[in-house]
Design a protein around this motif. Structure first.
Motif, short mmCIF file in Angstrom:
data_model
loop_
_atom_site.label_atom_id
_atom_site.label_comp_id
_atom_site.label_asym_id
_atom_site.label_seq_id
_atom_site.Cartn_x
_atom_site.Cartn_y
_atom_site.Cartn_z
N GLY A 48 0.84 -1.16 -0.24
CA GLY A 48 -0.04 0.07 0.14
C GLY A 48 0.61 1.21 -0.03
O GLY A 48 0.44 2.26 -0.43
N TYR A 49 2.26 1.15 0.33
CA TYR A 49 2.97 2.26 0.59
C TYR A 49 4.04 2.08 -0.63
O TYR A 49 5.20 2.67 -0.46
CB TYR A 49 3.47 2.43 1.92
CG TYR A 49 2.53 2.71 2.77
CD1 TYR A 49 1.68 4.04 2.90
CD2 TYR A 49 1.98 1.72 3.64
CE1 TYR A 49 0.71 4.15 3.93
CE2 TYR A 49 0.86 2.01 4.59
CZ TYR A 49 0.19 3.22 4.69
OH TYR A 49 -0.89 3.38 5.48
N TYR A 50 3.88 1.23 -1.49
CA TYR A 50 4.77 1.09 -2.79
C TYR A 50 6.15 0.52 -2.00
O TYR A 50 7.37 0.81 -2.77
CB TYR A 50 5.10 2.29 -3.30
CG TYR A 50 3.69 2.93 -4.04
CD1 TYR A 50 2.77 2.40 -5.30
CD2 TYR A 50 3.10 3.87 -3.22
CE1 TYR A 50 1.83 2.93 -5.34
CE2 TYR A 50 1.96 4.54 -3.82
CZ TYR A 50 1.26 3.97 -4.80
OH TYR A 50 -0.02 4.68 -5.28
N TYR A 51 6.15 -0.25 -1.46
CA TYR A 51 7.39 -0.89 -0.69
C TYR A 51 8.49 0.28 -0.40
O TYR A 51 9.68 -0.17 -0.42
CB TYR A 51 7.74 -1.83 -1.57
CG TYR A 51 6.84 -2.93 -1.87
CD1 TYR A 51 6.52 -3.73 -0.74
CD2 TYR A 51 6.03 -3.08 -3.14
CE1 TYR A 51 5.25 -4.67 -1.08
CE2 TYR A 51 5.28 -4.09 -3.43
CZ TYR A 51 4.86 -4.88 -2.43
OH TYR A 51 3.93 -5.82 -2.61
N ILE A 52 8.11 1.26 -0.18
CA ILE A 52 9.37 2.50 -0.02
C ILE A 52 10.07 2.15 1.13
O ILE A 52 11.29 2.59 1.15
CB ILE A 52 8.64 3.80 0.28
CG1 ILE A 52 9.34 5.04 0.14
CG2 ILE A 52 7.62 3.84 1.39
CD1 ILE A 52 10.30 4.79 -0.97
N GLY A 53 9.64 1.32 2.18
CA GLY A 53 10.29 1.19 3.29
C GLY A 53 11.51 0.30 2.98
O GLY A 53 12.48 0.43 3.58
N TYR A 54 11.63 -0.49 2.00
CA TYR A 54 12.65 -1.35 1.71
C TYR A 54 13.59 -0.26 1.17
O TYR A 54 14.81 -0.53 1.51
CB TYR A 54 12.47 -2.20 0.58
CG TYR A 54 11.59 -3.46 1.04
CD1 TYR A 54 12.19 -4.47 1.98
CD2 TYR A 54 10.00 -3.49 0.99
CE1 TYR A 54 11.55 -5.44 2.42
CE2 TYR A 54 9.20 -4.53 1.48
CZ TYR A 54 10.10 -5.67 2.25
OH TYR A 54 9.20 -6.48 2.84
N ILE A 55 13.52 0.63 0.37
CA ILE A 55 14.47 1.70 -0.12
C ILE A 55 14.99 2.40 0.94
O ILE A 55 16.07 2.73 1.08
CB ILE A 55 13.72 2.67 -1.40
CG1 ILE A 55 13.16 1.58 -2.26
CG2 ILE A 55 14.71 3.54 -1.81
CD1 ILE A 55 12.41 2.30 -3.50
N ILE A 56 14.18 2.84 2.15
CA ILE A 56 14.50 3.71 3.04
C ILE A 56 15.46 3.13 3.91
O ILE A 56 16.67 3.58 4.24
CB ILE A 56 13.09 4.31 3.75
CG1 ILE A 56 12.54 5.22 3.03
CG2 ILE A 56 13.60 4.89 5.28
CD1 ILE A 56 11.23 5.72 3.80
N TYR A 57 15.20 1.88 4.17
CA TYR A 57 16.12 1.17 5.07
C TYR A 57 17.34 0.55 4.41
O TYR A 57 18.45 0.56 5.17
CB TYR A 57 15.28 -0.18 5.73
CG TYR A 57 14.30 0.23 6.95
CD1 TYR A 57 14.59 0.97 7.80
CD2 TYR A 57 12.98 0.15 6.62
CE1 TYR A 57 13.68 1.24 8.89
CE2 TYR A 57 11.79 0.23 7.45
CZ TYR A 57 12.33 0.95 8.62
OH TYR A 57 11.50 1.30 9.63
#
Length: 322
Positions: free
Chosen positions: A254-263
């Protein structure tokens, strides 16, 4: 025990890792205590052959552990659907008292395996293989952490009760949760942002003056304040909800997996920052220092840009901050 296909896959793969890791551990003990590059004995010749085998095992464990860690996070999020009250991986981590410790051990081990790989690459470039004892001695320490990680992992998944009510991320990451994180909500977001951007500015300054000690210290501080500010401030703009502070939900579709890029950018930026001290101070190798300085600052800069764009974009679209 929560026997989903994903959990079984993780346990089986980590058990295989542990078997090969144990083989590498036993060989590392032999190499560490008997290695003598100046010796022409049959034992030394055997140790040199075994060192290549051992290093190969450790390298493959490293690369695969990075992939399995991503799958581990995915699994936590996946099995949250079968736990009452859980909305994301946060609920699974909090379902037992082992979750947070397992996550910490996994992160620490990834850093340590990365450090080992750097030492190994430098060692292979030296004619006298002068860091062989160091790298295998270091692996003995890594293996113990890896062993503890595996035990905690099996214990955690074995302790999860499917019919037990767990807390959702909205409860865990709030000022009423009674946890260590809840104490952070006593601080105003403006202070957290000032500290965040100040440490990043000092990180950039230490990059230009190329002070290894300062750069490593500021990377450590940057890692800590980045995680805090992500939970306290930047995450709420990713969700566009002032009460949503979860560090896991941003990993969802739902958040375009942005967390993976951030981490990943945060991890790589700080990892290369730590490597500088490892290479220059411990290994006395400054040949590729600038390369690691550049890698570190680029990834850290990308991280800052990504998290900063969310509140800026929100303000441009709505005219106010949350």
């Amino acid at each position: 025990m929560l026997l989903t296909p994903e959990v079984l896959t993780i346990i089986i793969i980590n058990s295989i890792f542990l078997i090969f890791g144990t083989v590498a551990f036993l060989l590392s003990i032999k190499i560490f205590f008997n290695w003598d590059i100046n010796s022409t004995s049959k034992l030394q010749y055997s140790l040199e052959n075994q060192s290549y085998l051992t290093a190969t095992i450790i390298k493959y464990i490293l690369f695969l552990k990075i992939l399995i860690f991503i799958f581990f996070i995915f699994t936590l999020d996946k099995i949250s659907n079968v736990l009452t009250g859980a909305m994301c991986a946060a609920g699974v981590v909090d379902a037992t008292s082992y979750g947070i410790y397992l996550l910490l051990f996994k992160l620490i081990n990834i850093y340590f395996f990365g450090f080992w790989l750097v030492i190994h690459n430098i060692d292979m470039k030296t004619k006298e293989l002068k860091f062989t004892k160091l790298k295998f001695g270091f692996y003995l320490f890594i293996y113990l952490i890896f062993l503890v990680e595996t035990i905690i992992e099996i214990t955690m998944f074995g302790s999860i009760e499917v019919d037990k009510l767990v807390s959702c991320c909205g409860t865990l990451y709030s000022n009423s949760s009674g946890s260590y994180i809840s104490s952070l909500f006593a601080f105003d977001n403006s202070y957290i942002l000032i500290v965040f951007y100040t440490i990043f500015a000092l990180l950039v300054l230490s990059y230009f003056i190329k002070n290894d000690y300062l750069y490593t210290i500021f990377n450590l501080l940057f890692l800590i304040i980045s995680l805090i500010s992500l939970i306290m401030f930047f995450g709420t703009y990713i969700y566009e909800l002032p009460t949503h502070h979860c560090p896991f939900c941003m990993l969802q579709k739902g958040y375009y997996y942005i967390g993976y890029i951030i981490y990943i950018t945060l991890f790589l930026g700080t990892f290369f920052g730590f490597i500088i001290t490892l290479k220059n101070i411990i290994l006395q190798d400054r040949d590729s220092s600038n390369k690691y300085y550049n890698y570190s600052i680029i990834f850290s800069f990308v991280y800052v840009i990504i998290v900063s764009l969310y509140p800026l974009s929100f303000y441009i679209r709505n005219g106010v901050f949350l």
